[in-house]
Write an enzyme that holds these catalytic residues in place. Structure first.
Site, PDB file in Angstrom:
ATOM      1  N   CYS A 166       1.234   6.522 -11.720  1.00 60.44           N
ATOM      2  CA  CYS A 166       1.146   7.081 -10.357  1.00 60.44           C
ATOM      3  C   CYS A 166       0.666   8.524 -10.401  1.00 60.44           C
ATOM      4  CB  CYS A 166       2.509   7.023  -9.660  1.00 60.44           C
ATOM      5  SG  CYS A 166       3.148   5.352  -9.478  1.00 60.44           S
ATOM      6  N   ARG A 190       1.261  -1.209  -5.991  1.00 61.10           N
ATOM      7  CA  ARG A 190       0.136  -0.273  -5.788  1.00 61.10           C
ATOM      8  C   ARG A 190      -0.773  -0.899  -4.738  1.00 61.10           C
ATOM      9  NH1 ARG A 190       0.781   3.263  -9.697  1.00 61.10           N
ATOM     10  NH2 ARG A 190       1.678   2.460 -11.619  1.00 61.10           N
TER      11      ARG A 190
END
Ligand code: BEZ
Length: 219
Positions: free
Chosen positions: A59, A136
């Site tokens: 991330c 995601r």
């Protein structure tokens, strides 16, 4: 008989995940840049992207890349909006850590979603992970508030910011000129146009009537 079983119905508390062509579920939430109401961004494209958790390596790499390319999204009239179920203090601490450690200021708002209300409305929760992490997910929302593309990646694989830019540009090109964009299309490349479905057109065009490239004059 096709051999396919019907898709299981969602449990009564689960929202049905929106699909391409649906209106993006609206929300108002706290973000690292103050309160944000999604529908206030009408008139602009929005890239709403979820991530599994703050302070995680993949991330962080995605945030650094998105921050570095933020001007390119802005030039395409596209606002970046991040989201995870982490709290606002966690988001703020993470963005500050990214600034201090990597010298990158994240210029887009990051939404907190501790109640998971937004994640549920978009179907972003990673049920396979058996946790509250969001997948995601990327939701490309057009200026009218319609979801135009959705991508989902697992926690283990980072997204490509170049591909997200390409996807946005392809959607915009298709809208502008009413054309289709072939595999790997990049701005300036030829587009494809659907062949006319008549015997005469097929005979005139020849064997490759089903794949015709054309220069695009409206770039
Ligand atoms: C990561 O972004 O690195 C990550 C997030 C969730 C689980 C595992 C890795």
């Amino acid at each position: 008989m096709t051999g396919l079983s019907p898709a299981p119905s969602p449990a009564p508390h689960e929202a049905v995940a929106p699909r391409i062509g649906d209106m993006a579920p609206d929300f108002t939430a706290r973000t690292t840049q103050g309160a944000l109401t999604l529908s206030d961004l009408r008139g602009q494209w929005v890239l709403l992207f979820s991530h599994p958790a703050d302070f995680t390596p993949v991330c962080t790499s995605e945030f650094i890349a998105l921050a570095r390319e933020a001007d390119r999204f802005a030039a395409l009239n596209c606002r970046l909006v991040g989201l995870s179920v982490d709290s606002l203090p966690s988001h703020l601490a993470w963005l500050e850590a990214i600034r201090v450690s990597f010298g990158v200021r994240v210029p887009f708002p990051v939404v907190e979603d501790p109640s998971m209300a937004i994640a549920r409305a978009y179907g972003m929760l990673d049920v396979a992970a058996d946790s509250s992490a969001t997948v995601r997910g990327v939701y490309v929302i057009d200026p009218a508030g319609v979801i135009r593309a959705i991508t989902w990646y697992p926690a283990s694989v980072g997204r490509s910011v170049e591909e997200l830019l390409r996807l946005l540009q392809a959607l915009q090109q298709a809208d502008r000129a009413g054309v289709l964009t072939p595999e790997g299309w990049q701005p300036g490349d030829d587009v494809v146009v659907p062949g006319e479905l008549t015997e005469g057109a097929v005979t005139a065009t020849g064997q490759a009537w089903f794949l015709q490239y054309a220069r695009c004059t409206q770039s």
